[in-house]
Design a protein around this motif. Structure first.
Motif, PDB file in Angstrom:
ATOM      1  N   ALA A   1     -29.241 -10.982  -3.734  1.00  0.00           N
ATOM      2  CA  ALA A   1     -28.014 -10.335  -3.254  1.00  0.00           C
ATOM      3  C   ALA A   1     -26.973 -11.323  -2.765  1.00  0.00           C
ATOM      4  O   ALA A   1     -26.334 -11.122  -1.746  1.00  0.00           O
TER       5      ALA A   1
ATOM      6  N   LYS B   1     -28.164 -17.718  10.729  1.00  0.00           N
ATOM      7  CA  LYS B   1     -27.836 -17.078  12.003  1.00  0.00           C
ATOM      8  C   LYS B   1     -28.961 -17.227  13.020  1.00  0.00           C
ATOM      9  O   LYS B   1     -28.899 -16.646  14.093  1.00  0.00           O
TER      10      LYS B   1
ATOM     11  N   THR C   1     -32.022  -9.163  13.350  1.00  0.00           N
ATOM     12  CA  THR C   1     -32.950  -9.587  12.306  1.00  0.00           C
ATOM     13  C   THR C   1     -32.113  -9.949  11.095  1.00  0.00           C
ATOM     14  O   THR C   1     -30.969  -9.545  10.992  1.00  0.00           O
ATOM     15  N   ASN C   2     -32.688 -10.707  10.198  1.00  0.00           N
ATOM     16  CA  ASN C   2     -32.023 -10.936   8.920  1.00  0.00           C
ATOM     17  C   ASN C   2     -33.017 -10.730   7.802  1.00  0.00           C
ATOM     18  O   ASN C   2     -34.226 -10.724   8.011  1.00  0.00           O
ATOM     19  N   MET C   3     -32.463 -10.543   6.619  1.00  0.00           N
ATOM     20  CA  MET C   3     -33.321 -10.202   5.500  1.00  0.00           C
ATOM     21  C   MET C   3     -32.945 -11.052   4.298  1.00  0.00           C
ATOM     22  O   MET C   3     -31.770 -11.305   4.039  1.00  0.00           O
TER      23      MET C   3
ATOM     24  N   ARG D   1     -37.172  -2.285   4.869  1.00  0.00           N
ATOM     25  CA  ARG D   1     -35.857  -1.657   5.038  1.00  0.00           C
ATOM     26  C   ARG D   1     -35.806  -0.829   6.314  1.00  0.00           C
ATOM     27  O   ARG D   1     -34.747  -0.688   6.936  1.00  0.00           O
TER      28      ARG D   1
ATOM     29  N   ARG E   1     -28.836 -18.556   3.647  1.00  0.00           N
ATOM     30  CA  ARG E   1     -27.930 -17.560   4.197  1.00  0.00           C
ATOM     31  C   ARG E   1     -28.637 -16.676   5.222  1.00  0.00           C
ATOM     32  O   ARG E   1     -28.045 -16.269   6.221  1.00  0.00           O
ATOM     33  N   SER E   2     -29.928 -16.386   4.958  1.00  0.00           N
ATOM     34  CA  SER E   2     -30.622 -15.500   5.886  1.00  0.00           C
ATOM     35  C   SER E   2     -31.120 -16.254   7.120  1.00  0.00           C
ATOM     36  O   SER E   2     -31.448 -15.649   8.126  1.00  0.00           O
TER      37      SER E   2
ATOM     38  N   GLY F   1     -22.227 -14.882   7.493  1.00  0.00           N
ATOM     39  CA  GLY F   1     -22.808 -14.287   8.698  1.00  0.00           C
ATOM     40  C   GLY F   1     -22.251 -14.910   9.970  1.00  0.00           C
ATOM     41  O   GLY F   1     -22.030 -14.224  10.975  1.00  0.00           O
TER      42      GLY F   1
ATOM     43  N   PHE G   1     -33.131 -10.737   0.454  1.00  0.00           N
ATOM     44  CA  PHE G   1     -33.347  -9.603  -0.448  1.00  0.00           C
ATOM     45  C   PHE G   1     -34.119 -10.007  -1.687  1.00  0.00           C
ATOM     46  O   PHE G   1     -34.043 -11.142  -2.151  1.00  0.00           O
TER      47      PHE G   1
ATOM     48  N   SER H   1     -33.556  -9.233  -4.672  1.00  0.00           N
ATOM     49  CA  SER H   1     -32.673  -9.668  -5.758  1.00  0.00           C
ATOM     50  C   SER H   1     -31.775 -10.824  -5.316  1.00  0.00           C
ATOM     51  O   SER H   1     -30.858 -11.181  -6.032  1.00  0.00           O
TER      52      SER H   1
ATOM     53  N   PHE I   1     -31.959  -0.259   7.175  1.00  0.00           N
ATOM     54  CA  PHE I   1     -31.326   0.374   6.017  1.00  0.00           C
ATOM     55  C   PHE I   1     -31.925   1.742   5.723  1.00  0.00           C
ATOM     56  O   PHE I   1     -31.350   2.532   4.993  1.00  0.00           O
TER      57      PHE I   1
ATOM     58  N   PRO J   1     -27.821  -1.618  10.883  1.00  0.00           N
ATOM     59  CA  PRO J   1     -28.252  -2.927  10.375  1.00  0.00           C
ATOM     60  C   PRO J   1     -27.395  -4.084  10.880  1.00  0.00           C
ATOM     61  O   PRO J   1     -27.918  -5.146  11.212  1.00  0.00           O
ATOM     62  N   PHE J   2     -26.062  -3.860  10.961  1.00  0.00           N
ATOM     63  CA  PHE J   2     -25.205  -4.987  11.341  1.00  0.00           C
ATOM     64  C   PHE J   2     -25.337  -5.368  12.800  1.00  0.00           C
ATOM     65  O   PHE J   2     -24.856  -6.415  13.218  1.00  0.00           O
TER      66      PHE J   2
END
Ligand SMILES: Nc1ncnc2c1ncn2[C@@H]1O[C@H](COP(=O)(O)OP(=O)(O)O)[C@@H](O)[C@H]1O
Ligand SMILES: [Mg+2]
Lengths: 383, 269
Positions: free
Chosen positions: A107, A172, A99-101, A69, A168-169, A121, A103, A105, A74, A94-95
């Motif tokens: 998310a 981009k 980098t991308n993450m 994080r 999704r991560s 994204g 998560f 969970s 974050f 963060p935006f």
């Protein structure tokens, strides 16, 4: 974010961390994160190179997620510096980070279809519609979710959600992708399959991965290098082989795989070998190389169960041999694990692969046996 | 065992009869032919017709609907902002205090709320000349305030349940915080907003006490009209009106409950 460098740079695949001139892609310098008085990340320094799969391995609550994080913005570090691709990340929200993450969970956005989740994204980057559609469909086929494009997340299984989160991560094309326990929610078989898929995807896209896991097998399988964490600190960084074969501390030796630990003191210290006296063994343990220590210093010798040999007859070609009797036998299919109670009272774990289906010289419970290991099998750890 | 279950059954039936018998008799007597409220004179819908020819009632219904619509909308906006700030930005200690304060109107006697709002309006008018006399505007303001308290309770519970990491994921993908709110937070809590709105709408439609305090000439809400009519003696058209209101309110509550349970189910996954 959209420079479109999908092709991995054709760099020589020599280990960059061994090259003193290589410039790390991600540099973490003395980063500390405190929550009130609690230190979650304690003076961590790390260099991670382009194209690596770097695993942060540690028990639950040791600060792995917090470190991720910090990297993704974050959390703000209490002190220290984070440099990604030559840019100090201090004050970068963060935006705005490249980098991308993925998560822990997953998310996923519950109100959006799989397709919309992945496209989100790209939409934020204001790409033209046609390009978004093309890249989303590329991603969908990469993670084999084409048929599920219009489903909502709650209509997917755990494994499918994990794939969507990964897509999704990745869509981009981040230069650095952070994955927080990416396979944690999957069952064992699916997890093993997915590990290899992750490696394939990582190699084909040339993205640098930082993966958090508490599963040592997963770390071993996935990573180019592992950073072992405990209580907010990184205690050792190395390739899976280095971490397993040359642990630098009792903690690492114990945490990765299983190990027999012989506590003792240095009794003789020579240039080319040392002797370690231990209450656990009848004679001193021989170590065939010099170590940085002084006579009388408290150390431990760590020996992996599969490097210990067991036999009913004398083991002639070894210096470190001891006698005892078999206390317990566990048949594991591909191997058998013996618990041997040494005459000193110390219990030793011995693991032997079951190459033959039956063995006329079968070892039985209560047998008196010799156990021993080759000179170089023992590792001396002092901390 | 059997004895006991029969006893429980009896108690259950008794409880429901106790709750619903008055309402049921009201509904039945709204279809009464006779003008006498207590004597059954055969089935008829004439009181409903009567109702729709009564200009006073029609006007009051229209006023009530407008007030309920506007105050519910304002209440949801205030409730959303309030709970968002409370859940996302307040520090732990101040959080519980603030959250108690926002829910205080729920337990405050209506008479006190009505009276204090009335005093406030009078004082404001003396000081700044606004809100310029009492009427619909003051009722809307009053209903917005206590509607917002109910709305905040509903929205807060949804926000607390919401997984924060989906907002973080949106940020991670390049959305600035305001975008995140409209793209992710709002759609996820939308069912709660809907049920909060319905709740505030129903409460506003129901309210007699607060409205009586802050209302002025020319702005009589439906409950106020019913109440004044009943004081002159119960007439069957009031039964008909009450039946319609019961129907609407039950519909609102059922829709709100369905919304909530649907959103619970989809967020549980
Ligand atoms: N926002 C926070 N406030 C206070 N303590 C936190 C916060 N986030 C994490 N911690 C604490 O920091 C420690 C490390 O947490 P985390 O990084 O999530 O561990 P893990 O290695 O399991 O991912 C835990 O003891 C946790 O309780
Ligand atoms: Mg974690």
């Amino acid at each position: 974010m959209s420079e479109g460098n999908a092709t991995p740079d054709a760099e020589p695949r020599a280990d960059p961390w061994a090259d003193p001139h290589a410039v790390p892609f991600l540099q973490v310098r003395n980063v500390t994160k405190k929550f009130g008085a609690f230190v979650a990340v304690d003076n961590v320094s790390l260099d991670i190179y382009k194209g690596e799969i770097f695993c942060l391995l540690g028990g639950s609550g040791c600060g792995k997620s917090t470190l991720l994080r910090l990297l993704s913005g974050f959390e703000t570090a209490s002190s220290g510096q984070i440099i990604i691709d030559g840019q100090d990340q201090e004050g970068v929200p963060p935006f705005a980070r490249k980098t991308n993450m993925m998560f822990q969970s997953y998310a996923l956005f519950p109100h959006m279809s799989v397709e919309k989740n992945i496209a989100y994204g790209l939409k934020r980057d204001g790409l033209p519609k046609a390009e978004i559609a093309a890249r989303v469909s590329d991603m969908l086929s990469l993670v084999q979710m084409d048929q599920f494009a219009s489903r909502k997340p709650h209509q997917l299984s755990g494994g499918q959600r994990q794939r969507v989160a990964l897509a999704r991560s990745l869509v981009k094309k981040p230069k650095l992708l952070m994955l927080d326990e990416p396979l944690g929610a999957l069952d064992k078989k699916l997890r093993e399959e997915t590990q290899f898929e992750l490696i394939k995807i990582q190699e084909s896209l040339g993205v640098t991965f930082v993966v958090v896991t508490h599963d040592q097998e997963e770390a071993m399988t996935l990573s180019s290098r592992i950073g072992v964490m405990t209580e907010g600190r990184i205690v050792q960084v190395g390739t899976p082989h280095e971490i397993y074969e040359y642990p630098q501390s009792r903690f690492v030796a114990d945490f990765i795989g299983s190990v027999n630990m012989f506590e003792g003191r240095i009794t003789e210290d020579h240039e080319d070998h040392v002797l370690i006296g231990s209450r656990d063994t009848q004679t001193d343990i021989f170590v065939p190389h010099g170590i940085s220590g002084v006579v009388g210093q408290q150390v431990a010798v760590a020996v992996r169960p599969e490097k210990v040999q067991i036999s009913k007859s004398q083991l002639h070609d070894m210096r470190n041999t001891f006698t005892g009797k078999i206390d317990e036998i566990a048949y594991m299919g591909n191997s058998s694990v013996f618990q041997v109670l040494l005459d000193s009272g110390k219990r030793v774990r011995v693991s032997q692969s079951n190459r033959m289906r039956s063995n006329e010289d079968t070892l039985k419970w209560g047998d008196r046996v010799h156990v021993g290991w080759h000179d170089d099998a023992g590792i001396v750890v002092s901390s | 065992m059997k004895r006991r279950s029969r006893f429980l059954l009896f108690m259950g039936v008794f409880g429901f009869v106790f709750l619903y018998a008055p309402i049921l008799s009201l509904v039945i007597f709204s279809f009464n032919e006779s003008k006498l409220v207590t004597v059954w004179g055969g089935f008829s819908t004439k009181w409903y017709g009567e109702l729709f020819r009564d200009p006073q009632i029609l006007e009051a219904a229209w006023i009530s609907a407008k007030i309920a619509f506007l105050s519910a909308s304002i209440a949801v906006v205030i409730g959303t902002i309030g709970s968002f700030v409370l859940i996302r930005f307040a520090r732990f200690r101040s959080k519980s205090l603030l959250s108690m304060m926002i829910t205080a109107p729920l337990v405050m006697p209506e008479v006190i709320i009505g009276l204090s709002l009335l005093l406030l309006f009078v004082a404001l008018q003396g000081l700044i000349g606004w809100p310029g006399g009492r009427g619909m505007l003051t009722i809307i303001i009053a209903h917005s305030t206590f509607g917002a308290a109910y709305a905040a309770v509903v929205i807060q519970s949804r926000l607390v349940d919401m997984d924060l990491s989906i907002e973080e994921a949106a940020q991670d993908l390049g959305a600035k915080p305001v975008r995140v709110f409209f793209d992710v937070t709002l759609p996820v809590i939308a069912p709660a907003l809907m049920s909060a709105w319905l709740l505030a709408f129903t409460l506003s439609l129901d309210d007699l006490v607060i409205a009586s305090f802050v209302s002025g000439p020319g702005a009589s809400t439906l409950p106020m009209v019913i109440f004044s009519k009943v004081r002159l003696g119960v007439s069957p058209d009031v039964n008909a009106l009450a039946t319609i209101i019961i129907g609407l309110v039950s519909l609102g509550i059922i829709v709100a409950a369905l919304q909530m349970s649907r959103s619970k189910r989809s967020s549980a996954n």
